[in-house]
Design a protein around this motif. Structure first.
Motif, mmCIF file in Angstrom:
data_model
loop_
_atom_site.group_PDB
_atom_site.id
_atom_site.type_symbol
_atom_site.label_atom_id
_atom_site.label_comp_id
_atom_site.label_asym_id
_atom_site.label_seq_id
_atom_site.Cartn_x
_atom_site.Cartn_y
_atom_site.Cartn_z
ATOM 1 N N LEU A 135 88.152 -3.245 21.700
ATOM 2 C CA LEU A 135 88.098 -2.449 20.474
ATOM 3 C C LEU A 135 88.389 -0.988 20.774
ATOM 4 O O LEU A 135 88.236 -0.514 21.906
ATOM 5 C CB LEU A 135 86.719 -2.584 19.826
ATOM 6 C CG LEU A 135 86.313 -3.994 19.357
ATOM 7 C CD1 LEU A 135 84.853 -4.007 18.926
ATOM 8 C CD2 LEU A 135 87.208 -4.462 18.208
ATOM 9 N N SER A 136 88.737 -0.244 19.744
ATOM 10 C CA SER A 136 89.006 1.196 19.912
ATOM 11 C C SER A 136 87.721 1.928 20.265
ATOM 12 O O SER A 136 86.612 1.430 20.037
ATOM 13 C CB SER A 136 89.576 1.772 18.609
ATOM 14 O OG SER A 136 88.583 1.756 17.589
ATOM 15 N N ASP A 137 87.847 3.141 20.813
ATOM 16 C CA ASP A 137 86.682 3.936 21.209
ATOM 17 C C ASP A 137 85.754 4.199 20.025
ATOM 18 O O ASP A 137 84.523 4.158 20.158
ATOM 19 C CB ASP A 137 87.132 5.274 21.819
ATOM 20 C CG ASP A 137 87.760 5.079 23.188
ATOM 21 O OD1 ASP A 137 87.606 3.975 23.752
ATOM 22 O OD2 ASP A 137 88.402 6.029 23.677
ATOM 23 N N LEU A 180 80.525 3.341 17.528
ATOM 24 C CA LEU A 180 79.705 2.957 16.373
ATOM 25 C C LEU A 180 78.792 1.789 16.726
ATOM 26 O O LEU A 180 77.586 1.805 16.430
ATOM 27 C CB LEU A 180 80.586 2.574 15.188
ATOM 28 C CG LEU A 180 79.789 2.015 13.991
ATOM 29 C CD1 LEU A 180 79.254 3.153 13.142
ATOM 30 C CD2 LEU A 180 80.605 1.061 13.167
ATOM 31 N N LEU A 181 79.356 0.759 17.357
ATOM 32 C CA LEU A 181 78.568 -0.434 17.676
ATOM 33 C C LEU A 181 77.472 -0.118 18.690
ATOM 34 O O LEU A 181 76.335 -0.607 18.569
ATOM 35 C CB LEU A 181 79.476 -1.545 18.201
ATOM 36 C CG LEU A 181 80.480 -2.128 17.199
ATOM 37 C CD1 LEU A 181 81.407 -3.125 17.888
ATOM 38 C CD2 LEU A 181 79.761 -2.791 16.028
ATOM 39 N N LYS A 182 77.799 0.689 19.710
ATOM 40 C CA LYS A 182 76.789 1.071 20.707
ATOM 41 C C LYS A 182 75.663 1.870 20.051
ATOM 42 O O LYS A 182 74.478 1.654 20.332
ATOM 43 C CB LYS A 182 77.444 1.888 21.831
ATOM 44 C CG LYS A 182 78.321 1.062 22.755
ATOM 45 C CD LYS A 182 78.761 1.855 23.983
ATOM 46 C CE LYS A 182 79.793 2.911 23.651
ATOM 47 N NZ LYS A 182 80.312 3.578 24.869
ATOM 48 N N MET A 183 76.058 2.802 19.187
ATOM 49 C CA MET A 183 75.081 3.644 18.493
ATOM 50 C C MET A 183 74.147 2.788 17.626
ATOM 51 O O MET A 183 72.915 2.919 17.676
ATOM 52 C CB MET A 183 75.829 4.655 17.631
ATOM 53 C CG MET A 183 74.939 5.564 16.819
ATOM 54 S SD MET A 183 75.845 6.148 15.383
ATOM 55 C CE MET A 183 75.829 4.699 14.358
ATOM 56 N N MET A 184 74.737 1.868 16.834
ATOM 57 C CA MET A 184 73.925 1.009 15.975
ATOM 58 C C MET A 184 73.016 0.098 16.799
ATOM 59 O O MET A 184 71.860 -0.155 16.425
ATOM 60 C CB MET A 184 74.815 0.162 15.064
ATOM 61 C CG MET A 184 75.399 0.922 13.883
ATOM 62 S SD MET A 184 76.321 -0.175 12.759
ATOM 63 C CE MET A 184 75.062 -1.348 12.291
ATOM 64 N N GLY A 240 85.169 4.462 12.875
ATOM 65 C CA GLY A 240 85.025 3.116 13.429
ATOM 66 C C GLY A 240 84.291 2.161 12.508
ATOM 67 O O GLY A 240 84.285 0.942 12.728
ATOM 68 N N LEU A 241 83.672 2.721 11.449
ATOM 69 C CA LEU A 241 82.835 1.909 10.570
ATOM 70 C C LEU A 241 83.646 0.867 9.810
ATOM 71 O O LEU A 241 83.292 -0.317 9.773
ATOM 72 C CB LEU A 241 82.070 2.819 9.603
ATOM 73 C CG LEU A 241 81.166 2.130 8.587
ATOM 74 C CD1 LEU A 241 80.121 1.269 9.277
ATOM 75 C CD2 LEU A 241 80.474 3.187 7.704
#
Length: 707
Positions: free
Chosen positions: A40-42, A47-51, A78-79
């Motif tokens: 996936l893009s940065d 976003l996924l790591k943060m969530m 990224g959302l």
């Protein structure tokens, strides 16, 4: 196997969860998900790591605040992709959440283990910086603290930042406490305390005061709470700063079954606030204070007074403390002391205006202070108090108010079933608010009313056992003993305790001790048990023990005791021509008639049954029969299946022994058996079946003679 694949039509990743579980290959799926996420893009990965750091779901506001920070300015980019790919969805509350725990786990694994602590801390700092100085909602403090606390060792290197994060954790703890999440609150508050410097009482007094008080509120250990409060009493600079802690200490003392300690604490604080506390009150002084307060109420109560706000903060504080003080008085002092100080609490509002503590003072006054000869005034004041309660935002007072309103007053104008339902809700509300002592006093009234209203005995037993199970955690011994007394009665009614008894038995203490609050319940339930079993002499013995000690503070139970005592006495007259029994009935019937006048639903069937039994003794058939029918019909209308059965049983015996009509007796006994069966009393069903067998033999014999 098609465990994980991209669905072109749905435009998202999909998997077969049943196969995954069946084959126990979740690690493979995790690996596959991680591999897909690596591509996936940065922006999407960030976003996924943060969530993933925040848990299974993240609020939109958190995303918004982070998007305003330098570090996460591109997070919204990224959302949309993450939503399209199906890694996350928007839930019903509008928050963003992972579609599966394994997706969240895979996203979290994108962060190397060695970087996780730093990532959490940086995320928390970015969110904190973005919110700092803004008027943000309280809910944001929880996610900030949950992340930034990972870097406690870095926080402690900067004294000024340590204080700021201590305050943040205090706010997060308070928010969690407001949401009844005591465990989470305690964790945040513990972090706040650990971030304060050694001289924090001198250098950061207000923050220290708040952290200690909130920790005392959040801990599940009363001993620790008392230590925290004692530190506040030691360090606080004035009485005003100590007052919230004194109120919390009183709650703890009451929950520990120490009303004397709560009484002494309240008396000391009220005295410091200028109130005169009387440790001895004569009956004449209490009666005079009651008459004075009632007269003042009749004169003052109107719309103008209701709308007059009590502005004086000191008087509001005194009013609040009085509401706790009178509970302690009720539990450990004489009725005269209780009445006097309840009246004083009401007079404060009558003289100065209304506040959030006025409705509770009024319902205490109506339910505990006023005499039973004033039913109209009691009902009016109680209903006015309920109307006033709706004007104030005092959800935390509702359980205690409902306990007094539906536990002590409302039986005069509401059905027992309604009162029981409201008290059950009050139990749940009190427990959720952490008012454990109030919750279990509600449970006592729930079970008592359930027994009186003829609820299913098996259901009552189940509910008692549920409360007893909870009390293994909360350990309120007085409530446990009350419930065990009730359970013993219910067990006897079901099957004479043959299969429903338990090893635990009620320990009511010294029943000769006038200060023993359990003895009236112990004697009353022994009388109830004996009445239903048919042990008339023993029922009289326990009723005579019970009646003198019930007094005006147990008004509904007093009426029920009079009813049972009179019913049993009429049986004794029938069996032994007891002159004492005649006097009991002569006094009780007018009292039950007065109760029925104000509470037709709850008492008319009882009045009619007593009148029927009285006419039966006088052998006035034309009066007795319609009274039995009226008692049966009234009990049926009120849903009192047990007393419907009792009236049928008494009518059966009347027709068998007095009227000489065995066929009619058979009809009534069959009705009684059906009622007792519905109630769940095998003990009574078996007894009535025995009578049915005897009467059937007589009927058969009569039919044989006729042939």
């Amino acid at each position: 196997h098609g465990l994980l694949q991209y669905n072109i039509h749905q435009k998202r990743w999909v998997w077969n969860e049943d196969i995954i579980r069946a084959e126990d290959i979740t690690d493979n799926v995790l690996h596959l998900l991680s591999s897909k996420m690596d591509g996936l893009s940065d922006n999407v990965q960030t976003l996924l790591k943060m969530m993933a750091c925040f848990g299974s779901c993240t609020s939109e506001s958190v995303i918004g605040y982070l998007n305003e920070s330098v570090e996460y300015a591109e997070v919204r980019n990224g959302l949309e992709r993450a939503l399209i790919d199906g890694f996350i969805v928007t839930n019903e509350e509008g928050s963003l959440q992972f579609v599966h725990d394994k997706v969240r786990e895979a996203a979290y694994n994108l962060i190397p283990d060695s970087d996780k602590k730093q990532f959490h801390y940086d995320l928390g700092k970015a969110l904190y910086s973005s919110c700092d100085g803004k008027d943000v909602e309280d809910a944001i403090f929880l996610p900030i603290a949950s992340q930034i606390n990972h870097g406690k060792e870095w926080i402690l290197k900067d004294n000024e930042f340590s204080i700021a994060i201590a305050e943040l954790n205090m706010k997060a703890g308070k928010k969690a406490l407001d949401g009844c999440d005591d465990k989470t609150a305690y964790s945040y508050l513990g972090t706040a305390l650990s971030l304060l410097p050694k001289d924090h009482w001198e250098s950061h007094y207000d923050l220290s005061l708040r952290v200690y008080f909130l920790m005392a509120s959040a801990t599940n250990s009363n001993d620790e709470a008392e230590l925290m409060l004692q530190k506040i009493f030691e360090k606080a600079r004035c009485l005003d700063d100590q007052l919230p802690s004194y109120l919390l200490l009183n709650e703890i003392l009451l929950s520990q079954g120490n009303p004397k300690g709560a009484y002494d604490t309240c008396a000391s604080v009220l005295s410091q606030l200028g109130e005169t506390i009387h440790n001895s009150v004569t009956p004449e002084a209490a009666s005079s204070m009651l008459a004075e307060t009632l007269s003042m109420y009749e004169e003052v109560y109107n719309d103008e007074w209701i709308n007059k706000k009590l502005e004086d903060e000191k008087i509001r504080t005194i009013a609040k403390i009085y509401n706790t003080f009178v509970i302690a008085c009720f539990l450990c002092k004489s009725r005269h002391i209780l009445v006097y100080h309840m009246c004083r609490a009401v007079q404060l509002s009558l003289q100065n205006g209304t506040c959030q503590y006025t409705p509770l003072a009024l319902i205490h006054f109506a339910g505990y202070a006023m005499k039973d000869e004033q039913p109209a005034s009691i009902c009016r004041i109680a209903k006015n108090a309920m109307s006033m309660l709706k004007r104030f935002d005092v959800a935390d007072q509702h359980p205690l108010f409902y306990l007094s309103y539906y536990g002590r007053v409302a039986w005069r104008f509401e059905s027992l079933q309604v009162c029981t339902d409201k008290l059950r809700r009050a139990f749940e509300a009190a427990l959720s608010l952490g008012h454990v002592d109030i919750a279990f006093y509600c449970s006592i009234h729930v079970i008592k009313n359930s027994i009186f209203s003829g609820a299913s005995l098996r259901s009552i037993m189940k509910e008692i056992d549920y409360y007893l199970h909870l009390l293994k955690t909360y350990k309120i011994e007085t409530a446990r003993t009350f419930l065990l007394i009730f359970r013993e009665t219910v067990s006897l009614l079901i099957d004479n305790g043959q299969a429903t008894s338990i090893e635990a038995t009620p320990c009511a203490g010294d029943l000769s001790d006038p200060g023993n609050k359990l003895r009236e319940s112990a004697f009353f339930h022994k009388a109830v048990q004996c009445l239903w079993v048919g042990h008339t002499e023993r029922c009289r013995y326990y009723s005579e023990k019970c009646m003198p000690i019930l007094g005006p503070l147990a008004q509904f139970t007093t009426y029920m005791s009079k009813f049972y005592h009179a019913l049993n006495s009429l049986d004794l007259i029938r069996k032994k021509n007891s002159t004492k029994g005649k006097e009991v009935a002569r006094v009780a019937i007018p009292a039950i008639r007065d109760a029925a006048a104000s509470s037709d639903w709850n008492f008319t069937n009882k009045l009619r049954l007593l009148e029927a039994e009285q006419q039966s003794l006088r052998q006035t058939h034309r009066k007795a029969v319609p009274l039995y029918e009226a008692a049966i019909e009234s009990a049926k209308r009120s849903g009192f299946i047990h007393e419907q059965g009792l009236a049928c049983e008494k009518a059966g015996f009347y027709f068998k022994n007095k009227a000489g009509n065995n066929e009619k007796a058979l009809e009534y006994f069959k009705q009684a058996r059906a009622c007792y069966d519905e109630w769940g009393s095998s003990m009574k069903v078996d007894f009535i079946q025995g009578e049915l067998n005897n009467v059937q033999i007589l009927v058969n014999s009569e039919l044989a003679r006729e042939r």
